[in-house]
Design a protein around this motif. Structure first.
Motif, PDB file in Angstrom:
ATOM      1  N   ASN A   1       0.816  -1.133   0.074  1.00 42.07           N
ATOM      2  CA  ASN A   1       0.082  -0.115  -0.086  1.00 42.07           C
ATOM      3  C   ASN A   1       0.659   1.315  -0.027  1.00 42.07           C
ATOM      4  O   ASN A   1       1.696   1.230   0.870  1.00 42.07           O
ATOM      5  CB  ASN A   1      -1.193  -0.099   1.279  1.00 42.07           C
ATOM      6  CG  ASN A   1      -2.065   1.171   1.256  1.00 42.07           C
ATOM      7  OD1 ASN A   1      -1.736   2.168   0.663  1.00 42.07           O
ATOM      8  ND2 ASN A   1      -3.188   0.771   1.738  1.00 42.07           N
TER       9      ASN A   1
ATOM     10  N   THR B   1       0.108   4.099   0.897  1.00 47.13           N
ATOM     11  CA  THR B   1       0.102   5.371   1.971  1.00 47.13           C
ATOM     12  C   THR B   1       1.136   5.338   2.832  1.00 47.13           C
ATOM     13  O   THR B   1       1.622   6.509   2.870  1.00 47.13           O
ATOM     14  CB  THR B   1      -1.263   4.793   2.868  1.00 47.13           C
ATOM     15  OG1 THR B   1      -2.150   4.423   1.768  1.00 47.13           O
ATOM     16  CG2 THR B   1      -1.648   5.889   3.693  1.00 47.13           C
TER      17      THR B   1
ATOM     18  N   GLN C   1      -1.603   2.330  -7.790  1.00 41.20           N
ATOM     19  CA  GLN C   1      -1.622   2.895  -6.574  1.00 41.20           C
ATOM     20  C   GLN C   1      -2.625   4.150  -6.681  1.00 41.20           C
ATOM     21  O   GLN C   1      -2.615   4.691  -7.612  1.00 41.20           O
ATOM     22  CB  GLN C   1      -0.060   3.459  -6.471  1.00 41.20           C
ATOM     23  CG  GLN C   1       0.950   2.208  -6.510  1.00 41.20           C
ATOM     24  CD  GLN C   1       0.562   1.562  -5.307  1.00 41.20           C
ATOM     25  OE1 GLN C   1       0.489   2.062  -4.033  1.00 41.20           O
ATOM     26  NE2 GLN C   1       0.548   0.018  -5.306  1.00 41.20           N
ATOM     27  N   PRO C   2      -2.873   4.635  -5.299  1.00 39.84           N
ATOM     28  CA  PRO C   2      -3.983   5.858  -5.504  1.00 39.84           C
ATOM     29  C   PRO C   2      -3.465   7.050  -5.780  1.00 39.84           C
ATOM     30  O   PRO C   2      -2.304   7.468  -5.567  1.00 39.84           O
ATOM     31  CB  PRO C   2      -4.470   5.901  -4.052  1.00 39.84           C
ATOM     32  CG  PRO C   2      -3.222   5.180  -3.132  1.00 39.84           C
ATOM     33  CD  PRO C   2      -2.551   4.015  -4.159  1.00 39.84           C
TER      34      PRO C   2
ATOM     35  N   THR D   1      -2.897  10.829  -5.459  1.00 39.42           N
ATOM     36  CA  THR D   1      -2.914  12.087  -4.786  1.00 39.42           C
ATOM     37  C   THR D   1      -2.295  13.318  -5.555  1.00 39.42           C
ATOM     38  O   THR D   1      -1.322  12.716  -6.213  1.00 39.42           O
ATOM     39  CB  THR D   1      -2.436  11.836  -3.359  1.00 39.42           C
ATOM     40  OG1 THR D   1      -2.881  10.593  -2.610  1.00 39.42           O
ATOM     41  CG2 THR D   1      -2.364  13.062  -2.581  1.00 39.42           C
TER      42      THR D   1
END
Length: 369
Positions: free
Chosen positions: A23, A25, A314-315, A317
């Motif tokens: 992850n 994050t 991947q997220p 941002t």
């Protein structure tokens, strides 16, 4: 006409991307965990389109905060004061910003002005005792870049370059795969960076202010990308320039350059930098065990791509939010990103750009020290 940055923002090339086992994050400063540490208080110098983008992104930062502005346009200063709650004592112009040395409320200045102004402005900020974040390219040649590094060292302040991709989750994921040997031995990199530039009177087409043309503005993405994707420093370059519009692209302002780089392992990179073609924002790398493709590769996001193992997922941002939180963490805690963002990193790119321009003029292979 849309600027480079507007173009990149609107780029909607369809692409594919790749699931990874971790992850993202935990890799970045801008997480959901409550932050109670020091906040990097930043003044932005240059209130144009990209300065505005950075300011908006900083609204979501946990470790960095916009507290000041430096501009030659009073109306912009007034607008920013209202938008971001900036007090009069933290507002400066290009003549008096040396006075920030007496302002304890500002820790760092983000220089987001035309390339040709970066060197002098960075040195002045350093002499005022403030950390410097300088947008890329850091100057118009390696000599300027080294002067900036030396000045910041002499003043005992940090010099960081605005390499937002060094904090971008999918980019970091691919670099980690390369470091872990998942591609095997990297063999070949291809970088394509380009769009059709508009307004012929803009500073990016002014040799004195820009230092060049497309190479300085977006070709640097492929240079930097080749280095962090292959994990090596090039030892030679060759380059060829094509110019179809000598009215818009005057002497010293490149329209299109194809360039090649050779690396110690035998890996090679083949790249294109242009202000004359759209839909060029792609990285590709292949190694002895696998491959990756990113498209868009350096736009404002989401960055998309895939590898031989599947899609990148991947997220997303806002890049500048991650960048500014990460740089605050670097300044206060010494935590480094996966690829450096310091002034020395910027000088490496400038040396390669210098060599590419030399290769264009000479028609010969140019060695890099």
């Amino acid at each position: 006409m849309a600027s480079r940055r507007n173009f990149i923002e609107k780029l909607t090339v369809s692409a594919i991307g790749l699931p990874l086992a971790f992850n993202a994050t935990g890799l970045f400063a801008a997480s959901d965990r409550p932050y109670q540490g020091k906040t990097l208080r930043v003044a932005i110098m240059g209130l144009g389109s990209y300065g505005t983008r950075v300011a908006k992104a900083m609204k979501d930062c946990k470790r960095a905060k916009l507290v000041g502005v430096i501009s030659g346009t009073p109306s912009k200063v007034e607008t920013w004061q209202k938008e971001y709650g900036i007090p009069n004592k933290n507002c400066y112009n290009y003549e008096n910003f040396d006075e920030i040395k007496n302002n304890p409320d500002i820790d760092a200045v983000y220089v987001i002005t035309p390339n040709g102004l970066h060197c002098e402005q960075t040195i002045r900020v350093a002499k005022a005792g403030k950390h410097v974040i300088c947008e890329k390219p850091m100057g118009i040649n390696a000599e300027e870049g080294q002067k900036m590094v030396d000045a910041c060292k002499a003043a005992n302040v940090k010099l960081l370059i605005g390499y937002r991709m060094h904090y971008e989750p999918n980019t970091v994921a691919v670099i980690r795969m390369r470091k872990d040997g998942e591609f095997g031995k990297p063999k070949f990199f291809q970088g394509q960076s380009g769009f059709v530039i508009g307004d012929p009177t803009q500073w990016r087409l002014n040799k004195k202010l820009a230092g060049g043309g497309a190479m300085m503005d977006i070709g640097i993405y492929s240079i930097n990308g080749a280095r962090y994707m292959l994990g090596e420093e090039p030892v030679w370059v060759t380059a060829q320039e094509t110019k179809t519009d000598t009215e818009k692209f005057k002497e010293g302002v490149d329209e299109t350059i194809q360039f090649q780089m050779g690396f110690p392992s035998g890996a090679v990179a083949n790249c294109l930098s242009t202000y004359a073609m759209n839909n060029l924002d792609r990285f590709f790398m292949t190694g002895s065990k696998g491959w990756m493709e990113m498209r868009p590769s350096t736009g404002y996001g989401p960055i998309k791509g895939r590898t031989h193992k599947g899609e990148l997922d991947q997220p997303h941002t806002t890049h500048q939010t991650l960048q500014m939180d990460g740089m605050a963490e670097l300044i206060f805690e010494g935590k480094q990103p996966i690829v450096p963002v310091n002034g020395e990193e910027g000088v490496k790119d400038m040396k390669i750009i210098d060599a590419i321009y030399e290769a264009v003029k000479s028609g010969s292979k140019v060695s890099l020290n």
